[in-house]
Design a protein around this motif. Structure first.
Motif, PDB file in Angstrom:
ATOM      1  N   CYS A 297      -0.510  -7.711   6.707  1.00  0.00           N
ATOM      2  CA  CYS A 297      -0.280  -7.357   8.117  1.00  0.00           C
ATOM      3  C   CYS A 297      -1.416  -7.875   8.996  1.00  0.00           C
ATOM      4  N   GLY A 298      -2.651  -7.640   8.552  1.00  0.00           N
ATOM      5  CA  GLY A 298      -3.809  -7.970   9.391  1.00  0.00           C
ATOM      6  C   GLY A 298      -3.904  -9.448   9.706  1.00  0.00           C
TER       7      GLY A 298
ATOM      8  N   THR B 246       5.644  -5.669  11.028  1.00  0.00           N
ATOM      9  CA  THR B 246       4.674  -4.617  11.342  1.00  0.00           C
ATOM     10  C   THR B 246       3.593  -5.168  12.279  1.00  0.00           C
TER      11      THR B 246
ATOM     12  N   ASN C 204      -5.733  -0.878  10.141  1.00  0.00           N
ATOM     13  CA  ASN C 204      -5.059  -0.833   8.839  1.00  0.00           C
ATOM     14  C   ASN C 204      -5.775   0.066   7.839  1.00  0.00           C
TER      15      ASN C 204
ATOM     16  N   CYS D 178      -1.705   1.618  12.435  1.00  0.00           N
ATOM     17  CA  CYS D 178      -0.761   1.006  11.493  1.00  0.00           C
ATOM     18  C   CYS D 178      -0.868   1.630  10.110  1.00  0.00           C
TER      19      CYS D 178
ATOM     20  N   PRO E 206       0.792  -1.233   0.000  1.00  0.00           N
ATOM     21  CA  PRO E 206       0.000   0.000   0.000  1.00  0.00           C
ATOM     22  C   PRO E 206       0.829   1.292   0.000  1.00  0.00           C
TER      23      PRO E 206
ATOM     24  N   GLY F  39      -5.485  -9.223   5.075  1.00  0.00           N
ATOM     25  CA  GLY F  39      -4.320  -8.814   4.293  1.00  0.00           C
ATOM     26  C   GLY F  39      -3.021  -9.279   4.932  1.00  0.00           C
TER      27      GLY F  39
ATOM     28  N   GLY G 296      -8.483  -5.011  -2.733  1.00  0.00           N
ATOM     29  CA  GLY G 296      -8.918  -6.209  -1.995  1.00  0.00           C
ATOM     30  C   GLY G 296      -8.888  -7.501  -2.780  1.00  0.00           C
TER      31      GLY G 296
HETATM   32  P1  NDP Z   1      -2.987  -5.754   2.588  1.00  0.00           P
HETATM   33  O1  NDP Z   1      -2.395  -7.060   2.250  1.00  0.00           O
HETATM   34  O2  NDP Z   1      -3.849  -5.658   3.808  1.00  0.00           O
HETATM   35  O3  NDP Z   1      -3.750  -5.219   1.308  1.00  0.00           O
HETATM   36  C1  NDP Z   1      -4.572  -4.099   1.369  1.00  0.00           C
HETATM   37  C2  NDP Z   1      -6.004  -4.472   1.780  1.00  0.00           C
HETATM   38  O4  NDP Z   1      -6.694  -3.291   2.148  1.00  0.00           O
HETATM   39  C3  NDP Z   1      -6.831  -5.054   0.655  1.00  0.00           C
HETATM   40  O5  NDP Z   1      -6.637  -6.436   0.537  1.00  0.00           O
HETATM   41  C4  NDP Z   1      -8.266  -4.666   1.042  1.00  0.00           C
HETATM   42  O6  NDP Z   1      -8.878  -5.773   1.695  1.00  0.00           O
HETATM   43  C5  NDP Z   1      -8.076  -3.520   2.041  1.00  0.00           C
HETATM   44  N1  NDP Z   1      -8.715  -2.295   1.564  1.00  0.00           N
HETATM   45  C6  NDP Z   1      -8.487  -1.607   0.422  1.00  0.00           C
HETATM   46  N2  NDP Z   1      -9.286  -0.515   0.346  1.00  0.00           N
HETATM   47  C7  NDP Z   1     -10.038  -0.526   1.476  1.00  0.00           C
HETATM   48  C8  NDP Z   1     -11.074   0.328   1.963  1.00  0.00           C
HETATM   49  N3  NDP Z   1     -11.472   1.429   1.308  1.00  0.00           N
HETATM   50  N4  NDP Z   1     -11.633   0.022   3.155  1.00  0.00           N
HETATM   51  C9  NDP Z   1     -11.240  -1.078   3.833  1.00  0.00           C
HETATM   52  N5  NDP Z   1     -10.280  -1.930   3.422  1.00  0.00           N
HETATM   53  C10 NDP Z   1      -9.687  -1.645   2.247  1.00  0.00           C
HETATM   54  O7  NDP Z   1      -1.822  -4.661   2.745  1.00  0.00           O
HETATM   55  P2  NDP Z   1      -0.704  -4.628   3.888  1.00  0.00           P
HETATM   56  O8  NDP Z   1      -0.970  -5.669   4.894  1.00  0.00           O
HETATM   57  O9  NDP Z   1       0.597  -4.588   3.213  1.00  0.00           O
HETATM   58  O10 NDP Z   1      -0.960  -3.201   4.561  1.00  0.00           O
HETATM   59  C11 NDP Z   1      -2.062  -3.013   5.454  1.00  0.00           C
HETATM   60  C12 NDP Z   1      -1.966  -1.637   6.078  1.00  0.00           C
HETATM   61  O11 NDP Z   1      -0.779  -1.553   6.863  1.00  0.00           O
HETATM   62  C13 NDP Z   1      -1.911  -0.498   5.077  1.00  0.00           C
HETATM   63  O12 NDP Z   1      -2.675   0.573   5.566  1.00  0.00           O
HETATM   64  C14 NDP Z   1      -0.444  -0.125   5.071  1.00  0.00           C
HETATM   65  O13 NDP Z   1      -0.224   1.207   4.691  1.00  0.00           O
HETATM   66  C15 NDP Z   1      -0.076  -0.392   6.506  1.00  0.00           C
HETATM   67  N6  NDP Z   1       1.345  -0.630   6.768  1.00  0.00           N
HETATM   68  C16 NDP Z   1       1.924   0.107   7.744  1.00  0.00           C
HETATM   69  C17 NDP Z   1       3.226  -0.109   8.104  1.00  0.00           C
HETATM   70  C18 NDP Z   1       3.772   0.684   9.226  1.00  0.00           C
HETATM   71  O14 NDP Z   1       4.974   0.637   9.487  1.00  0.00           O
HETATM   72  N7  NDP Z   1       2.946   1.398   9.934  1.00  0.00           N
HETATM   73  C19 NDP Z   1       4.063  -1.093   7.396  1.00  0.00           C
HETATM   74  C20 NDP Z   1       3.329  -1.876   6.422  1.00  0.00           C
HETATM   75  C21 NDP Z   1       2.016  -1.632   6.115  1.00  0.00           C
HETATM   76  P3  NDP Z   1     -10.492  -5.950   1.849  1.00  0.00           P
HETATM   77  O15 NDP Z   1     -10.901  -7.028   0.911  1.00  0.00           O
HETATM   78  O16 NDP Z   1     -10.640  -6.330   3.277  1.00  0.00           O
HETATM   79  O17 NDP Z   1     -11.110  -4.624   1.492  1.00  0.00           O
END
Ligand code: NDP
Length: 348
Positions: A168-169, A140, A232, A254, A51, A166, A336
Motif C-alpha cells: 500500500c505504502g 487502498t 500503515n 489505513c 497483514p 510495502g 519487513g
Molecule cells: P506491506 O506490504 O506494507 O507489508 C508490511 C510491512 O510492514 C513490512 O514490509 C514492514 O516493512 C512493515 N512493518 C512490520 N512491522 C512493523 C513495525 N513494527 N513497525 C513499522 N513497520 C513495520 O503490507 P500492506 O501494504 O499489505 O499493508 C500495509 C498496512 O495497510 C497494514 O497496516 C494493513 O493492515 C493496512 N491495510 C489496510 C487496508 C484498509 O482497508 N484500511 C487494506 C489493506 C491493508 P518495514 O521494513 O518498513 O518495517
C-alpha cells in the motif's frame, strides 16, 4: 481425482504471539475435479499474504467482516488463477479469475459466484499485480489518499507515508506525488528500501526508522511541517509523525501493523499526548476501510491500470515460489522481508 497441495492452519500464535511458519502445514490431499452446476475447476497462479491475515490467525479476529481461520482447515485469502474446467455459464476455460476467498491450494473447485474475471490486458500481462497494485492494496492506496487525504494541487503539501516500501505504502506515496503533493517522504525499515523509494518511485526522501532519531529526520526532510500522513504502522513512528503535523492536517488511518501482535482493539488506543496534539491542531484522523468503498473499486482499478501501463506508477513486488513457502512468506512480510507487494507464485 487429483493430488492437490494445500496449506492448513496448524496452530494459533496467540493474540500476543509472533506468527511463525510452523503455525501452518502443507498437506497433500486427493481432490475431486467433478463439478456441480455453477462451479469451476481452477489452477492457482499466485496467492497473496497480507497483514490482515494476522487477525485471522486468532480465534476472534476483532473485526465483524473477518472470519477467523479454523484450525486444521485450508487457509484462504486473495488469489488469482486460471479456469481449467467449467460448469459456470459466465466463466469459460482459460479465463483468468480472482477472489478474496481463494483457498491456499494448488488446484480447487470453486463456486463461480466467488470469482471475478480479470482482463489480463488491464494488468499489462502481469497477473500477480491483481493482488497488489491492481487489487486491494492499490485501491487502498488510491481511495485512502482520495477519500481521507485532502490533497490539493498547488498548495505545497508535504505527505508522509509509514510502511512506505510495502504494497500500500509504495503506491500511496506515488499517488501523493501524482495528485500534487510538493514533498512525499517515506518511512520504512532499511536503507535499501529508502534508496528504492527515492531512486525508483520518485519519493522526495526515505527515512529508515531502525536507524537514528525519526523526529530529527522528519524535521530535516519536512521543513514546512507535515500536512498529510498515510499511516500503515501506528505506534511510536506515528506518534513522531503526528507531533510534527501542521494545524488542519489529515491522517489517513489505513493500518497499524506495529500493534498487530498485541491483544488490543482496532484501532489501538493513542497516547494522551498524541490525542491532545490531534485535538489542539484540529487534525482529522478517520479510519479508512477499502471494503467500504466497493462502488468506487471499478473506476479506481481503471485509474491504477492507466498509471501502471503508462509508467506513471512503478510496481514493486517480492515473489516467493511454491505453496510450501506460504507460511514463510507471510511471516517474512510481517517483519519487513518484502519490498512492494509480497506474493507467492504457485504455478506458471
Ligand atoms: P506491506 O506490504 O506494507 O507489508 C508490511 C510491512 O510492514 C513490512 O514490509 C514492514 O516493512 C512493515 N512493518 C512490520 N512491522 C512493523 C513495525 N513494527 N513497525 C513499522 N513497520 C513495520 O503490507 P500492506 O501494504 O499489505 O499493508 C500495509 C498496512 O495497510 C497494514 O497496516 C494493513 O493492515 C493496512 N491495510 C489496510 C487496508 C484498509 O482497508 N484500511 C487494506 C489493506 C491493508 P518495514 O521494513 O518498513 O518495517
Amino acid at each position: 481425482m487429483l493430488n492437490v497441495k494445500r496449506v492448513v492452519l496448524r496452530s494459533r500464535p496467540g493474540k500476543n504471539g509472533i506468527p511463525v511458519p510452523e503455525n501452518f502445514r502443507v498437506d497433500e490431499v486427493l481432490e475431486s475435479s467433478e463439478l456441480k452446476e455453477g462451479q469451476v475447476f481452477v489452477r492457482t497462479l499466485f496467492l497473496s499474504v497480507d497483514p490482515y491475515m494476522r487477525c485471522r490467525m486468532n480465534d476472534d479476529t476483532g473485526a465483524e467482516y473477518l472470519l477467523p481461520w479454523r484450525l486444521e482447515e485450508c487457509v484462504d485469502g486473495g488469489g488469482v488463477g486460471v479456469v481449467e474446467a467449467s460448469k459456470n455459464q459466465s466463466l469459460s476455460v482459460g479465463a483468468v479469475v480472482t477472489s478474496f476467498k481463494w483457498p491456499w491450494q494448488t488446484y480447487s473447485v470453486m463456486d463461480g459466484s466467488l470469482l471475478q474475471e480479470v482482463d489480463p490486458e488491464m494488468a499489462d500481462g502481469h497477473l500477480s499485480y491483481v493482488l497488489g497494485a491492481l487489487g486491494m492494496p492499490g485501491l487502498t492506496a488510491l481511495l485512502g489518499v482520495r477519500e481521507k487525504g485532502h490533497v490539493t494541487p498547488g498548495s505545497h503539501q508535504t505527505m508522509v507515508i509509514s510502511g512506505a516500501a510495502g504494497a500500500c505504502g509504495s503506491i500511496a506515496g506515488q499517488i501523493g506525488r501524482l495528485d500534487g503533493c510538493e514533498r512525499v517522504v517515506g518511512i520504512c525499515g532499511s536503507d535499501q528500501k529508502c534508496q528504492t523509494l527515492v531512486t525508483e518511485l520518485g519519493f522526495t526522501a526515505g527515512i529508515n526508522y531502525k536507524k537514528g532519531d525519526i523526529s530529527s529526520a522528519l524535521r530535516e526532510h519536512c521543513p514546512a511541517g507535515i500536512d498529510v500522513y498515510f499511516d500503515n504502522v501506528g505506534g511510536a513512528i506515528s506518534d513522531a509523525v503526528i507531533s510534527l503535523m501542521n494545524p488542519g492536517g489529515h491522517v489517513i488511518l489505513c493500518g497499524q501493523i506495529s500493534q498487530y501482535n498485541k491483544d488490543l482493539p482496532y484501532p489501538p488506543p493513542l497516547s494522551e499526548e498524541t490525542q491532545e496534539t490531534l485535538h489542539r491542531k484540529n487534525i482529522t484522523r478517520e479510519r479508512f476501510v477499502v471494503l467500504n468503498y466497493m462502488e468506487k473499486h471499478a473506476e479506481g482499478l481503471t485509474q491504477l491500470s492507466h498509471w501502471v501501463k503508462t509508467g506513471q506508477i512503478k510496481v514493486l513486488e517480492t515473489v516467493v515460489n511454491g505453496i510450501e513457502n506460504m507460511g514463510e512468506a507471510f511471516c517474512s512480510m510481517m517483519t519487513g522481508g518484502n519490498i512492494g507487494k509480497q506474493v507467492v507464485k504457485i504455478s506458471d
